[in-house]
Write an enzyme that holds these catalytic residues in place. Structure first.
Site, mmCIF file in Angstrom:
data_model
loop_
_atom_site.group_PDB
_atom_site.id
_atom_site.type_symbol
_atom_site.label_atom_id
_atom_site.label_comp_id
_atom_site.label_asym_id
_atom_site.label_seq_id
_atom_site.Cartn_x
_atom_site.Cartn_y
_atom_site.Cartn_z
ATOM 1 N N ARG A 95 0.712 -1.386 -0.030
ATOM 2 C CA ARG A 95 -0.046 0.069 0.008
ATOM 3 C C ARG A 95 1.119 1.314 0.018
ATOM 4 O O ARG A 95 0.350 2.490 0.402
ATOM 5 C CB ARG A 95 -1.001 -0.010 1.246
ATOM 6 C CG ARG A 95 -1.888 -1.200 1.156
ATOM 7 C CD ARG A 95 -3.135 -0.719 1.947
ATOM 8 N NE ARG A 95 -4.067 -1.817 1.737
ATOM 9 C CZ ARG A 95 -4.209 -2.819 2.459
ATOM 10 N NH1 ARG A 95 -3.358 -3.026 3.371
ATOM 11 N NH2 ARG A 95 -4.932 -3.826 2.272
ATOM 12 N N LYS A 127 3.794 11.855 -10.995
ATOM 13 C CA LYS A 127 2.923 11.045 -11.732
ATOM 14 C C LYS A 127 3.623 9.715 -12.256
ATOM 15 O O LYS A 127 4.749 9.943 -12.572
ATOM 16 C CB LYS A 127 2.574 11.998 -13.240
ATOM 17 C CG LYS A 127 1.407 12.808 -13.044
ATOM 18 C CD LYS A 127 1.148 13.466 -14.319
ATOM 19 C CE LYS A 127 0.043 14.472 -14.228
ATOM 20 N NZ LYS A 127 -0.151 14.970 -15.886
ATOM 21 N N GLU A 180 11.376 18.745 -24.257
ATOM 22 C CA GLU A 180 10.506 19.270 -23.004
ATOM 23 C C GLU A 180 11.205 20.563 -22.168
ATOM 24 O O GLU A 180 10.408 21.235 -21.792
ATOM 25 C CB GLU A 180 10.638 18.010 -21.996
ATOM 26 C CG GLU A 180 10.050 16.800 -22.271
ATOM 27 C CD GLU A 180 8.348 16.528 -22.119
ATOM 28 O OE1 GLU A 180 8.077 17.372 -22.306
ATOM 29 O OE2 GLU A 180 7.858 15.427 -22.465
ATOM 30 N N LYS A 210 8.732 23.509 -13.024
ATOM 31 C CA LYS A 210 7.794 22.037 -13.058
ATOM 32 C C LYS A 210 7.622 22.205 -11.343
ATOM 33 O O LYS A 210 6.381 21.899 -10.908
ATOM 34 C CB LYS A 210 8.423 20.863 -13.335
ATOM 35 C CG LYS A 210 7.565 19.659 -13.093
ATOM 36 C CD LYS A 210 7.401 18.604 -14.305
ATOM 37 C CE LYS A 210 6.338 17.631 -13.629
ATOM 38 N NZ LYS A 210 6.423 16.280 -14.618
ATOM 39 N N GLU A 248 -3.285 18.278 -10.901
ATOM 40 C CA GLU A 248 -3.849 18.626 -12.236
ATOM 41 C C GLU A 248 -5.302 18.948 -12.288
ATOM 42 O O GLU A 248 -5.922 18.592 -13.041
ATOM 43 C CB GLU A 248 -3.445 17.732 -13.380
ATOM 44 C CG GLU A 248 -3.477 18.263 -14.761
ATOM 45 C CD GLU A 248 -2.796 17.512 -15.721
ATOM 46 O OE1 GLU A 248 -1.707 16.980 -15.521
ATOM 47 O OE2 GLU A 248 -3.417 17.505 -16.770
ATOM 48 N N ARG A 262 -1.609 22.804 -13.741
ATOM 49 C CA ARG A 262 -0.365 21.857 -14.213
ATOM 50 C C ARG A 262 -0.715 21.215 -15.559
ATOM 51 O O ARG A 262 -0.123 20.728 -16.270
ATOM 52 C CB ARG A 262 -0.638 20.632 -13.127
ATOM 53 C CG ARG A 262 0.289 19.713 -13.544
ATOM 54 C CD ARG A 262 0.578 18.579 -12.321
ATOM 55 N NE ARG A 262 1.509 17.632 -12.763
ATOM 56 C CZ ARG A 262 2.032 16.821 -12.043
ATOM 57 N NH1 ARG A 262 1.954 16.681 -10.588
ATOM 58 N NH2 ARG A 262 2.972 15.813 -12.445
ATOM 59 N N ASN A 322 1.129 20.236 -20.373
ATOM 60 C CA ASN A 322 0.936 19.265 -21.606
ATOM 61 C C ASN A 322 0.981 20.136 -22.848
ATOM 62 O O ASN A 322 0.590 19.500 -24.043
ATOM 63 C CB ASN A 322 -0.333 18.765 -21.291
ATOM 64 C CG ASN A 322 -0.328 18.004 -20.070
ATOM 65 O OD1 ASN A 322 0.307 17.161 -20.012
ATOM 66 N ND2 ASN A 322 -1.717 18.090 -19.281
ATOM 67 N N HIS A 336 1.277 18.451 -26.104
ATOM 68 C CA HIS A 336 1.200 17.051 -25.958
ATOM 69 C C HIS A 336 -0.173 16.382 -26.402
ATOM 70 O O HIS A 336 -0.165 15.034 -26.975
ATOM 71 C CB HIS A 336 1.190 16.663 -24.475
ATOM 72 C CG HIS A 336 2.460 16.438 -23.877
ATOM 73 N ND1 HIS A 336 3.279 17.661 -23.912
ATOM 74 C CD2 HIS A 336 3.199 15.389 -23.281
ATOM 75 C CE1 HIS A 336 4.598 17.353 -23.279
ATOM 76 N NE2 HIS A 336 4.655 15.982 -23.030
ATOM 77 N N HIS A 386 0.609 13.021 -28.696
ATOM 78 C CA HIS A 386 0.018 11.645 -28.279
ATOM 79 C C HIS A 386 -0.547 11.319 -29.711
ATOM 80 O O HIS A 386 -0.506 10.121 -29.835
ATOM 81 C CB HIS A 386 -1.014 11.712 -27.307
ATOM 82 C CG HIS A 386 -0.298 12.357 -25.789
ATOM 83 N ND1 HIS A 386 -1.059 12.678 -24.870
ATOM 84 C CD2 HIS A 386 0.935 11.959 -25.449
ATOM 85 C CE1 HIS A 386 0.042 12.847 -23.828
ATOM 86 N NE2 HIS A 386 1.082 12.317 -24.112
ATOM 87 N N HIS A 407 9.040 10.324 -27.769
ATOM 88 C CA HIS A 407 8.366 11.267 -26.980
ATOM 89 C C HIS A 407 8.499 12.720 -27.273
ATOM 90 O O HIS A 407 7.838 13.717 -27.564
ATOM 91 C CB HIS A 407 8.019 10.845 -25.614
ATOM 92 C CG HIS A 407 7.092 11.681 -24.850
ATOM 93 N ND1 HIS A 407 5.785 11.578 -25.044
ATOM 94 C CD2 HIS A 407 7.322 12.672 -23.914
ATOM 95 C CE1 HIS A 407 5.171 13.052 -24.303
ATOM 96 N NE2 HIS A 407 6.280 13.236 -23.587
#
Ligand SMILES: NC(=O)c1ccc[n+]([C@@H]2O[C@H](COP(=O)([O-])OP(=O)(O)OC[C@H]3O[C@@H](n4cnc5c(N)ncnc54)[C@H](O)[C@@H]3O)[C@@H](O)[C@H]2O)c1
Ligand SMILES: [Zn+2]
Length: 371
Positions: A122, A144, A186, A228, A238, A242, A246, A249, A253, A267
């Protein structure tokens, strides 16, 4: 030279140590977190072959025992079978609730090991030691974590903040030029989304930094990470700001899906192209000047990076198909796609109020130039 950035998240706050040679001090930097002198390291086999010895020597020097699991390099490792392998290995290694797991590698290892740590017993603490430029400036910070599924990228995951991040600029020296420049996609994104001054600095220092200048690399990583960290501290999960991270992105994607997540498009390369497309769309919608997208592309070209869809090799689907792929993005809610658009370089904002015909026409024009 060493720099410290703190991610201010209350009881989940943590430090990011950036500098040349930080890896050699990993033992001393991790020691204060340990309840007993023992860690488990998960890396990819390529990174392990190059840099694991430096890390284990640094742990040995502080009397910290360690065991290592090396996984295959590549995006396919960010998947269920490896979550099972990592968690069962950690259990077999008798890693307890109070122990620390070390994720040693690029974004693939960071995301996978962070996720495995979030569900092991956990939740156990983990330390990120990012080794790619992309991981140092982006994926290791902010909590993330996750894996890919046949339904799409990063669709299974958790927010799980690391307890410490160690970014050693020296290890970037062994990256291929292509992987380094993908990570730079990035870096440029940060300037484009929120800091014109940083973008101007990159226009001047980017080529030097790509050529290996250590001081410039340190400064680029520090400023990216600081930006960041600040955004994450204000909006950890987010709910708003935040999402600016993206930028580029949604286009990225769709292009990654269209190229089958293969090495036709990395990426960070997709992010660079996506940022250029986001500025192009913003200009067509009259949100920003025509000069802005040209300036974005000029910088990417200066850096010898992919800057347009026409730089992607091989067959691509048509604009309608790319639009469909964009609508599958995680950021779609109730059928509405949120776009990150820009009023100028350094001034991105989130909006759902975008004319899809304009987006489609940007894609159609970009595809026309495709050989
Ligand atoms: N969690 C987040 O917030 C976040 C943000 C951005 C990206 N990501 C994820 O990160 C992943 C991409 O990360 P990546 O580009 O680091 O990929 P990666 O981990 O696959 O690393 C790229 C390649 O570089 C190699 N490598 C890493 N460090 C090296 C070094 N020092 N020397 C030589 N080779 C080295 C790796 O072996 C690999 O082959 C994607 O899965 C993406 O979804 C996550
Ligand atoms: Zn990204």
């Amino acid at each position: 030279m060493q720099e410290l950035v703190r991610v201010e998240l209350g009881e989940r706050a943590y430090d990011i140590c950036i500098g040349g040679g930080v890896l050699n001090k990993a033992g001393a930097l991790i020691a204060p977190l340990l309840k007993r002198p023992r860690v488990a390291i998960v890396s990819d086999s390529h990174v392990a072959s190059l840099h694991l010895k430096t890390l284990t020597s640094a742990l040995d020097a502080e009397g910290i025992t360690h065991s290592n699991l090396s996984l295959p390099q590549g995006e396919a490792t960010k998947s269920w079978p490896f979550v099972q392998q990592v968690t069962e290995w950690l259990l077999a290694e008798k890693i307890e609730r109070n122990d620390i797991v070390v994720a040693f590698g690029g974004g693939v290892i960071g995301d996978l090991v962070g996720f495995a740590s979030s569900i092991l017993r956990r939740g156990v603490r983990f330390v990120q030691i990012p080794t790619s430029l992309l991981a140092q400036v982006d994926s290791s910070v902010g909590g993330k974590t996750g894996i890919n599924t046949p339904f799409g990228k990063n669709l299974i995951g958790a927010f799980h903040q690391p307890s410490l991040v160690l970014a050693d600029i020296n290890v970037l020296g062994t990256l291929t030029e292509r992987d380094f420049l993908a990570g730079y996609g990035e870096v440029a994104k940060y300037g484009l989304l929120g800091d014109l001054g940083f973008f101007e600095w990159l226009e001047e220092n980017g080529p030097k930094l790509a050529a290996g200048d250590a001081a410039a690399r340190l400064e680029a990583v520090r400023r990216s990470v600081q930006m960041k960290a600040d955004i994450v501290a204000r909006d950890e999960t987010e709910k708003g700001e935040r999402a600016l991270l993206n930028l580029g992105h949604t286009f990225c994607h769709a292009l990654e899906a269209a190229t089958g997540y293969s090495d036709r498009l990395l990426h960070g390369e997709g992010v660079a192209i996506g940022c250029a497309l986001a500025f192009e769309t913003s200009a067509r919608l009259g949100l920003c000047s025509q000069e802005a997208p040209s300036r974005v592309r000029a910088h990417l070209k200066d850096m010898k990076m992919k800057s347009d869809i026409s730089d992607i090799s091989g067959e691509l689907p048509d604009a309608a198909e790319l639009m469909k792929l964009m609508m599958q993005d995680k950021k779609v809610s109730a059928g509405t796609l949120n776009f990150i658009m820009a009023r100028d370089i350094g001034q991105a904002f989130v909006t759902s109020d975008i004319d899809h015909f304009t987006v489609k026409s940007v894609l159609t024009d970009a595809l026309t130039k495709h050989p």
